[in-house]
Design a protein around this motif. Sequence first.
Motif, PDB file in Angstrom:
ATOM      1  N   SER A   1       0.874  -1.109   0.008  1.00  0.00           N
ATOM      2  CA  SER A   1       0.095  -0.004   0.032  1.00  0.00           C
ATOM      3  C   SER A   1       1.051   1.270   0.019  1.00  0.00           C
ATOM      4  O   SER A   1       2.357   1.196   0.378  1.00  0.00           O
ATOM      5  N   THR A   2       0.201   2.455  -0.141  1.00  0.00           N
ATOM      6  CA  THR A   2       1.121   3.696  -0.381  1.00  0.00           C
ATOM      7  C   THR A   2       1.679   3.772   1.039  1.00  0.00           C
ATOM      8  O   THR A   2       2.998   4.236   0.995  1.00  0.00           O
ATOM      9  N   TYR A   3       1.004   3.829   2.190  1.00  0.00           N
ATOM     10  CA  TYR A   3       1.529   3.852   3.340  1.00  0.00           C
ATOM     11  C   TYR A   3       2.653   3.066   3.720  1.00  0.00           C
ATOM     12  O   TYR A   3       3.831   3.452   4.115  1.00  0.00           O
TER      13      TYR A   3
ATOM     14  N   LYS B   1      -3.852   8.180   7.350  1.00  0.00           N
ATOM     15  CA  LYS B   1      -3.226   6.792   6.513  1.00  0.00           C
ATOM     16  C   LYS B   1      -4.260   6.204   5.671  1.00  0.00           C
ATOM     17  O   LYS B   1      -3.859   5.885   4.507  1.00  0.00           O
TER      18      LYS B   1
ATOM     19  N   ASN C   1      -3.551   6.058   1.617  1.00  0.00           N
ATOM     20  CA  ASN C   1      -3.818   4.728   0.828  1.00  0.00           C
ATOM     21  C   ASN C   1      -5.099   4.921  -0.399  1.00  0.00           C
ATOM     22  O   ASN C   1      -4.892   4.034  -1.557  1.00  0.00           O
TER      23      ASN C   1
ATOM     24  N   THR D   1       1.347   1.858  -6.398  1.00  0.00           N
ATOM     25  CA  THR D   1       1.117   0.971  -5.266  1.00  0.00           C
ATOM     26  C   THR D   1       0.045   0.064  -5.233  1.00  0.00           C
ATOM     27  O   THR D   1      -0.884   0.121  -6.051  1.00  0.00           O
TER      28      THR D   1
ATOM     29  N   SER E   1      -2.341  -0.154  -3.274  1.00  0.00           N
ATOM     30  CA  SER E   1      -3.656   0.524  -3.043  1.00  0.00           C
ATOM     31  C   SER E   1      -4.257   1.553  -4.120  1.00  0.00           C
ATOM     32  O   SER E   1      -5.065   1.875  -3.823  1.00  0.00           O
TER      33      SER E   1
END
Length: 380
Positions: free
Chosen positions: A39-41, A65, A69, A206, A208
């Motif tokens: 995921s991005t985070y 968060k 995402n 990513t 997500s």
Amino acid sequence: MKTLYRFALLLAFGLAVVGCKKAAYLTDDGLHTAEVNLSTYDYLAAHPNGMFDTLLLVIDHFKLKDEINKAKTFWAPSDYSVNRYYKQKADSVKYVDENAQYSFDQFLNEIPVDSVRAYIYNDAPYNLETASTAYTTISNASNVGGFFYHRQKQPKAAWSSQPVYYLYYVKVRGEADQISPDGIVTVKEDDQADMRIYCQTTGIKTASGTMLNVLANTHTFIGDFVPRLLTGPKIVETGSTLTFTYDLSIKYDAAGYTGTTVDLLLPRLARFYGVESGAISALVGKDITYYAVQPDGSLNANSTANAPGHWFDTKGQTCSWGTDARIVSELATSTMTFNILQYPGQTTVGSTYTVRQSLVYKSKTKGDLNAVFVFNIKIK
């Protein structure tokens, strides 16, 4: 948890391989596919050199968060960018009391969440391949306007036979700069240059669903987007004197040294001096002297604030920091901008303070050329 001051151990990102049609990119540990299974985070958290540790503290503080995402595009500032803004804020506190402490928690509590959301876009994925050579307007999650993106052609590189383009995230200031298809940037005379931030890594998709573009380490988080004066000053040239008059407003602040930043109009000043715009910064302190202009018209070259700069009292007379001080104006020679701040709690709502400063250039052919800057500052 890694601390804010771990930056000396961080390695800078490599330049993006932006000339290719493939969405490949470089990070500091090699060439990768542009799609990642995190995921991005989690991708930001997994960076091997902790390039986003402090950014994640900001994201966690505001509970962003899920927003990160779910974003279609995230223009990610690195820890270098966040630290630069933190240092600016800390320095402003230590200027008053060198022994004062300014914690990162204080910093987080003073950040407006909408300023963080200016990096989040929910409408579409943006990267080098979707960008045009012209500005394309985009709408961020905070609904703060004036943001664009574009790709800019670079000079022919020895390592590539194909055209090379870099991706830029843009905050327009005043009238939009003109970018030709060949990458030439033109700023209208008497206007401010746009804040154009180069992306050192672009096009990371990513798991997500976010398109991630990493902004250059030289970007100042939030600070580069602080509203600056967008309406031009009144300009009058009479013989060897050029006068810029600005009408500004500052919201009253009883606790902080707050104010505004004013861009010096370098193209107009350069034409008056008869020098190149890029040469002016280096001339300050040499052929160009920075003065405060007293109410009686006399000049004071002695800084009473961070040099070069001056504190002014209610009558526009220079003074020292303390009970008489109301307004400070300091020149940042690296960017040629005036930082104009109020003394907390010592200004009055509804009052206007007028301060004057000048830059006198000793021209070898024209004698002394005096550029006067008049700031009429209304406290709201």
